[in-house]
Design a protein around this motif. Sequence first.
Motif, PDB file in Angstrom:
ATOM      1  N   GLU A 167       0.788  -1.227   0.000  1.00 26.99           N
ATOM      2  CA  GLU A 167       0.000   0.000   0.000  1.00 26.99           C
ATOM      3  C   GLU A 167       0.820   1.276   0.000  1.00 26.99           C
ATOM      4  O   GLU A 167       0.288   2.353  -0.294  1.00 26.99           O
ATOM      5  N   THR A 168       2.108   1.184   0.311  1.00 28.50           N
ATOM      6  CA  THR A 168       2.939   2.399   0.289  1.00 28.50           C
ATOM      7  C   THR A 168       4.060   2.333  -0.740  1.00 28.50           C
ATOM      8  O   THR A 168       4.436   3.355  -1.303  1.00 28.50           O
ATOM      9  N   GLY A 169       4.623   1.153  -0.966  1.00 27.12           N
ATOM     10  CA  GLY A 169       5.706   1.007  -1.923  1.00 27.12           C
ATOM     11  C   GLY A 169       7.022   1.616  -1.484  1.00 27.12           C
ATOM     12  O   GLY A 169       7.950   1.749  -2.287  1.00 27.12           O
ATOM     13  N   VAL A 170       7.144   1.964  -0.199  1.00 26.59           N
ATOM     14  CA  VAL A 170       8.387   2.586   0.273  1.00 26.59           C
ATOM     15  C   VAL A 170       9.392   1.505   0.653  1.00 26.59           C
ATOM     16  O   VAL A 170       9.073   0.314   0.709  1.00 26.59           O
ATOM     17  N   MET A 171      10.620   1.930   0.911  1.00 29.09           N
ATOM     18  CA  MET A 171      11.661   1.009   1.330  1.00 29.09           C
ATOM     19  C   MET A 171      11.428   0.569   2.778  1.00 29.09           C
ATOM     20  O   MET A 171      10.837   1.301   3.578  1.00 29.09           O
ATOM     21  N   LEU A 172      11.922  -0.630   3.095  1.00 30.98           N
ATOM     22  CA  LEU A 172      11.699  -1.205   4.417  1.00 30.98           C
ATOM     23  C   LEU A 172      13.018  -1.362   5.157  1.00 30.98           C
ATOM     24  O   LEU A 172      14.035  -1.760   4.584  1.00 30.98           O
ATOM     25  N   ALA A 173      12.997  -1.034   6.439  1.00 32.64           N
ATOM     26  CA  ALA A 173      14.138  -1.287   7.321  1.00 32.64           C
ATOM     27  C   ALA A 173      13.636  -2.068   8.535  1.00 32.64           C
ATOM     28  O   ALA A 173      12.527  -1.823   9.033  1.00 32.64           O
ATOM     29  N   ILE A 174      14.438  -2.994   8.978  1.00 36.09           N
ATOM     30  CA  ILE A 174      14.083  -3.843  10.112  1.00 36.09           C
ATOM     31  C   ILE A 174      15.074  -3.620  11.248  1.00 36.09           C
ATOM     32  O   ILE A 174      16.291  -3.735  11.064  1.00 36.09           O
ATOM     33  N   SER A 175      14.564  -3.296  12.426  1.00 37.74           N
ATOM     34  CA  SER A 175      15.410  -3.172  13.619  1.00 37.74           C
ATOM     35  C   SER A 175      15.646  -4.576  14.172  1.00 37.74           C
ATOM     36  O   SER A 175      14.863  -5.080  14.973  1.00 37.74           O
ATOM     37  N   LEU A 176      16.730  -5.204  13.740  1.00 36.80           N
ATOM     38  CA  LEU A 176      16.969  -6.607  14.076  1.00 36.80           C
ATOM     39  C   LEU A 176      17.747  -6.742  15.387  1.00 36.80           C
ATOM     40  O   LEU A 176      17.238  -7.277  16.366  1.00 36.80           O
ATOM     41  N   HIS A 177      19.004  -6.357  15.386  1.00 40.80           N
ATOM     42  CA  HIS A 177      19.833  -6.189  16.593  1.00 40.80           C
ATOM     43  C   HIS A 177      20.256  -7.471  17.308  1.00 40.80           C
ATOM     44  O   HIS A 177      21.035  -7.408  18.265  1.00 40.80           O
ATOM     45  N   ALA A 178      19.747  -8.613  16.875  1.00 43.12           N
ATOM     46  CA  ALA A 178      20.163  -9.878  17.496  1.00 43.12           C
ATOM     47  C   ALA A 178      19.883 -11.013  16.522  1.00 43.12           C
ATOM     48  O   ALA A 178      19.013 -10.903  15.655  1.00 43.12           O
ATOM     49  N   VAL A 179      20.612 -12.118  16.696  1.00 43.21           N
ATOM     50  CA  VAL A 179      20.440 -13.261  15.792  1.00 43.21           C
ATOM     51  C   VAL A 179      19.873 -14.474  16.519  1.00 43.21           C
ATOM     52  O   VAL A 179      19.679 -15.524  15.918  1.00 43.21           O
ATOM     53  N   ARG A 180      19.609 -14.335  17.819  1.00 44.19           N
ATOM     54  CA  ARG A 180      18.999 -15.405  18.606  1.00 44.19           C
ATOM     55  C   ARG A 180      17.730 -14.878  19.263  1.00 44.19           C
ATOM     56  O   ARG A 180      17.704 -13.748  19.752  1.00 44.19           O
ATOM     57  N   ASP A 181      16.715 -15.731  19.314  1.00 39.62           N
ATOM     58  CA  ASP A 181      15.447 -15.286  19.892  1.00 39.62           C
ATOM     59  C   ASP A 181      15.581 -14.921  21.364  1.00 39.62           C
ATOM     60  O   ASP A 181      14.965 -13.956  21.825  1.00 39.62           O
ATOM     61  N   ASP A 182      16.385 -15.673  22.130  1.00 39.12           N
ATOM     62  CA  ASP A 182      16.481 -15.366  23.555  1.00 39.12           C
ATOM     63  C   ASP A 182      17.049 -13.972  23.787  1.00 39.12           C
ATOM     64  O   ASP A 182      16.573 -13.219  24.649  1.00 39.12           O
ATOM     65  N   LEU A 183      18.053 -13.579  22.981  1.00 37.97           N
ATOM     66  CA  LEU A 183      18.635 -12.246  23.127  1.00 37.97           C
ATOM     67  C   LEU A 183      17.710 -11.177  22.559  1.00 37.97           C
ATOM     68  O   LEU A 183      17.538 -10.113  23.170  1.00 37.97           O
ATOM     69  N   ARG A 184      17.103 -11.472  21.412  1.00 39.32           N
ATOM     70  CA  ARG A 184      16.211 -10.460  20.824  1.00 39.32           C
ATOM     71  C   ARG A 184      14.972 -10.259  21.696  1.00 39.32           C
ATOM     72  O   ARG A 184      14.418  -9.164  21.748  1.00 39.32           O
ATOM     73  N   ASP A 185      14.529 -11.301  22.397  1.00 38.42           N
ATOM     74  CA  ASP A 185      13.428 -11.134  23.350  1.00 38.42           C
ATOM     75  C   ASP A 185      13.763 -10.059  24.375  1.00 38.42           C
ATOM     76  O   ASP A 185      12.888  -9.306  24.823  1.00 38.42           O
ATOM     77  N   GLU A 186      15.032  -9.989  24.747  1.00 35.68           N
ATOM     78  CA  GLU A 186      15.470  -9.011  25.741  1.00 35.68           C
ATOM     79  C   GLU A 186      15.654  -7.632  25.124  1.00 35.68           C
ATOM     80  O   GLU A 186      15.191  -6.621  25.685  1.00 35.68           O
ATOM     81  N   LEU A 187      16.318  -7.563  23.970  1.00 35.28           N
ATOM     82  CA  LEU A 187      16.626  -6.268  23.354  1.00 35.28           C
ATOM     83  C   LEU A 187      15.413  -5.644  22.695  1.00 35.28           C
ATOM     84  O   LEU A 187      15.197  -4.427  22.774  1.00 35.28           O
ATOM     85  N   VAL A 188      14.623  -6.469  22.017  1.00 36.81           N
ATOM     86  CA  VAL A 188      13.449  -5.995  21.261  1.00 36.81           C
ATOM     87  C   VAL A 188      12.275  -6.874  21.672  1.00 36.81           C
ATOM     88  O   VAL A 188      11.958  -7.868  21.013  1.00 36.81           O
ATOM     89  N   PRO A 189      11.590  -6.555  22.772  1.00 39.86           N
ATOM     90  CA  PRO A 189      10.603  -7.472  23.352  1.00 39.86           C
ATOM     91  C   PRO A 189       9.457  -7.884  22.426  1.00 39.86           C
ATOM     92  O   PRO A 189       8.819  -8.915  22.676  1.00 39.86           O
TER      93      PRO A 189
END
Length: 412
Positions: free
Chosen positions: A259-281
């Motif tokens: 619906e927008t056609g704009v570019m996408l960026a993802i705030s990832l910051h971790a490669v494991r779910d246990d760590l990303r659960d903490e950094l990006v709940p």
Amino acid sequence: MAVTLDLSKGNSNAPTVMPPLSEATGDDKPSLIGMNRDELREALLSVGVADKQIRMRTGQIWNWLYQRGVSDISGMSNMSKGLRDELASAFTIGRPEIVSEQISVDGTRKWLFRFPARGAGRPVEVETVYIPEEDRGTLCVSSQVGCTLTCTFCHTGTQTLVRNLTAEEIVSQVLLARERLGDFPGMDDTGPKGILVPQEGRKITNVVMMGMGEPLYNFDNVKQALLIMADGEGISLSKRRITLSTSGVVPMIERCGAETGVMLAISLHAVRDDLRDELVPINKKWPIKDLLDACRAYPGLSNARRITFEYVMLKGVNDSPTDARELVRLLKGIPAKINLIPFNPWPGSSYECSDWEQIEVFADIVNHAGYASPIRTPRGRDIFAACGQLKSESERLRIKDRRALEAAGAAE
């Protein structure tokens, strides 16, 4: 040293400053800014514009708002005074108040904007940042007042969500930044005074929805604002120069692309779910696999329209060579660029920035795997304008007001 401009006194060229937060009052008139063309047509019909003139008048107003940058309806000089008076009696196109304006030693500029009260609410404030570079000028725009995501490395995450911004308030950040930068035609001699830099071509070439808030939790308003920014007869930014950053609201990612056609960026910051659960709940709701599956299905994804993955470098947390190799494995098959972001400290944070040598080792591993992995140069750190440092003053002011009321009650 950084510079903070005092806009309330001693500067005859400064914009008019509204009363303090406790005294500010909202304007009940709706704004023409942020309306789509259908809504603008309805607005014109409501003040008696004839059907046969609607298309022409809509185009004129659209041009005045977004290409010419007019901030007063009386300035729309190719319409009759009677029509301008009718519009002014029913609508506004006013700008938000500039509460503060700071200039970093590196040229980055940060504004604290205050928007009037809405209905029974109260005025709110957001921060917007302009980052000048040799080949571009990027405006970082906010979508919410506060945030619900509580990402532990992000300053904005330390305050609660106040409310979503309207399409008008999102677009107004771009308009007022362009006004302050002299980025509208003729503003150097006919427009508002107090311009910070001379007009030499377009200052704002890129917009990133990476300010305060999660854009996909305010999708309808963000979408309308982005379409105005990308409109060829409006602000006229290429969709490839508009980027929406999300922490991973998986169900909305496909819709965003379609619906927008704009570019996408993802705030990832971790490669494991246990760590990303903490950094990006939010990862607890939509884990990494689900997020990356949504990325692979993003409409329009190609080598020419890559997804940017943002990865903040936290010392001893997510910056090991093992993390880098796992990142490469996870992103296999996704046209991608990885932005490595040295952590930007803020008061009260428990994290440290990775050592520069460690960041370079991480970048080399990702680069050798075929992914561009630029290390983002920190900008505006001295004025807390860098990635992850934005924080509205609204929360502090609410606490101050509450304590004043409590003190008054105790005195009684």
